[in-house]
Write a protein that holds these residues in place. Structure first.
Motif, short mmCIF file in Angstrom:
data_model
loop_
_atom_site.label_atom_id
_atom_site.label_comp_id
_atom_site.label_asym_id
_atom_site.label_seq_id
_atom_site.Cartn_x
_atom_site.Cartn_y
_atom_site.Cartn_z
N LYS A 179 -10.75 -6.16 2.35
CA LYS A 179 -10.44 -6.63 1.00
C LYS A 179 -8.99 -6.33 0.63
O LYS A 179 -8.33 -7.13 -0.02
N CYS A 180 -8.48 -5.17 1.04
CA CYS A 180 -7.11 -4.78 0.68
C CYS A 180 -6.06 -5.60 1.43
O CYS A 180 -5.03 -5.94 0.87
N ILE A 181 -6.33 -5.91 2.67
CA ILE A 181 -5.37 -6.68 3.45
C ILE A 181 -5.41 -8.15 3.06
O ILE A 181 -4.38 -8.81 2.98
N LYS A 182 -6.61 -8.67 2.76
CA LYS A 182 -6.77 -10.08 2.40
C LYS A 182 -6.03 -10.44 1.11
O LYS A 182 -5.43 -11.50 1.02
N ASP A 185 5.93 -5.78 8.87
CA ASP A 185 7.16 -5.02 9.01
C ASP A 185 6.89 -3.75 9.83
O ASP A 185 5.75 -3.28 9.88
N TRP A 186 7.90 -3.17 10.44
CA TRP A 186 7.71 -1.94 11.22
C TRP A 186 7.22 -0.79 10.36
O TRP A 186 6.44 0.03 10.81
N ARG A 187 7.67 -0.75 9.10
CA ARG A 187 7.18 0.30 8.20
C ARG A 187 5.70 0.12 7.90
O ARG A 187 4.97 1.09 7.72
N ASP A 188 5.27 -1.12 7.83
CA ASP A 188 3.86 -1.40 7.60
C ASP A 188 3.00 -0.84 8.73
O ASP A 188 1.91 -0.33 8.50
N LYS A 189 3.49 -0.94 9.94
CA LYS A 189 2.74 -0.43 11.10
C LYS A 189 2.55 1.09 11.01
O LYS A 189 1.56 1.62 11.48
N PRO A 238 -2.83 4.83 7.57
CA PRO A 238 -3.24 5.97 6.73
C PRO A 238 -3.39 5.58 5.25
O PRO A 238 -4.19 6.18 4.53
N ALA A 239 -2.65 4.57 4.78
CA ALA A 239 -2.77 4.14 3.38
C ALA A 239 -4.14 3.51 3.14
O ALA A 239 -4.74 3.75 2.09
N ILE A 240 -4.63 2.74 4.08
CA ILE A 240 -5.96 2.14 3.92
C ILE A 240 -7.02 3.24 3.92
O ILE A 240 -7.98 3.19 3.14
N PHE A 241 -6.84 4.26 4.76
CA PHE A 241 -7.80 5.37 4.78
C PHE A 241 -7.80 6.10 3.43
O PHE A 241 -8.86 6.39 2.87
N TYR A 245 10.11 11.64 -1.40
CA TYR A 245 10.31 10.18 -1.45
C TYR A 245 9.39 9.48 -0.46
O TYR A 245 8.87 8.40 -0.74
N MET A 246 9.18 10.09 0.68
CA MET A 246 8.27 9.49 1.66
C MET A 246 6.85 9.42 1.12
O MET A 246 6.15 8.42 1.33
N LEU A 247 6.43 10.47 0.40
CA LEU A 247 5.10 10.44 -0.22
C LEU A 247 5.03 9.37 -1.30
O LEU A 247 4.01 8.69 -1.45
N PHE A 248 6.11 9.22 -2.07
CA PHE A 248 6.16 8.15 -3.06
C PHE A 248 5.97 6.80 -2.37
O PHE A 248 5.16 5.97 -2.79
N TYR A 249 6.72 6.58 -1.31
CA TYR A 249 6.69 5.31 -0.58
C TYR A 249 5.29 5.06 -0.02
O TYR A 249 4.76 3.95 -0.11
N PHE A 250 4.69 6.10 0.54
CA PHE A 250 3.35 5.99 1.10
C PHE A 250 2.33 5.64 0.01
O PHE A 250 1.51 4.74 0.17
N LEU A 251 2.38 6.36 -1.10
CA LEU A 251 1.43 6.12 -2.19
C LEU A 251 1.67 4.76 -2.86
O LEU A 251 0.76 4.22 -3.50
#
Length: 127
Positions: free
Chosen positions: A10-13, A21-25, A30-33, A78-84
């Motif tokens: 549902k989240c990807i659809k 993107d490489w960042r998406d990989k 872990p974001a979906i988890f 900042y990385m945690l911000f980006y991840f969240l």
């Protein structure tokens, strides 16, 4: 309990841009988890956005410390911000709460994170 597979599909659809993107990989699995966890415990997307902004602010503060360990930990703010930022959108898509209000909160957290990190860098550089 909602299954991980259901949350992932549902989240990807419902995403506006594809995850290519490489960042998406790096960030999406872990974001979906984490999205699956938040959906099952009932955390809203706006709360996730606020937490992301808080991590950026704490990171901006911590990079001004003289302790190298604190600076290292703060640099992950900042990385945690980006991840969240991945997680809040996924939670909103899953719950069907996509709207202007949520986008506004998300955008404000982008501004907060930029100001926080840049202010922290400025303080260190000025000192």
């Amino acid at each position: 309990m909602i299954s991980y597979k259901t949350v992932k599909e549902k989240c990807i659809k419902g995403r506006f841009f594809p995850y290519d993107d490489w960042r998406d990989k790096i960030f999406v699995p872990p974001a979906i988890f984490l999205t699956w966890i938040f959906v099952n415990i009932g955390v809203s997307a706006n709360i996730v956005s606020v937490f992301s902004g808080l991590f950026a602010v704490l990171g901006g503060i911590m990079i001004t410390f003289e302790n190298n360990h604190a600076v290292l930990i703060g640099s992950f703010g900042y990385m945690l911000f980006y991840f969240l930022d991945y997680v809040d959108g996924s939670v909103a898509r899953f719950n069907g709460n996509i709207g202007v209000g949520g986008q506004y909160v998300d955008w404000i957290m982008h501004v907060v994170s930029s100001i926080s990190i840049l202010t922290g860098i400025f303080v260190v550089a000025y000192d």
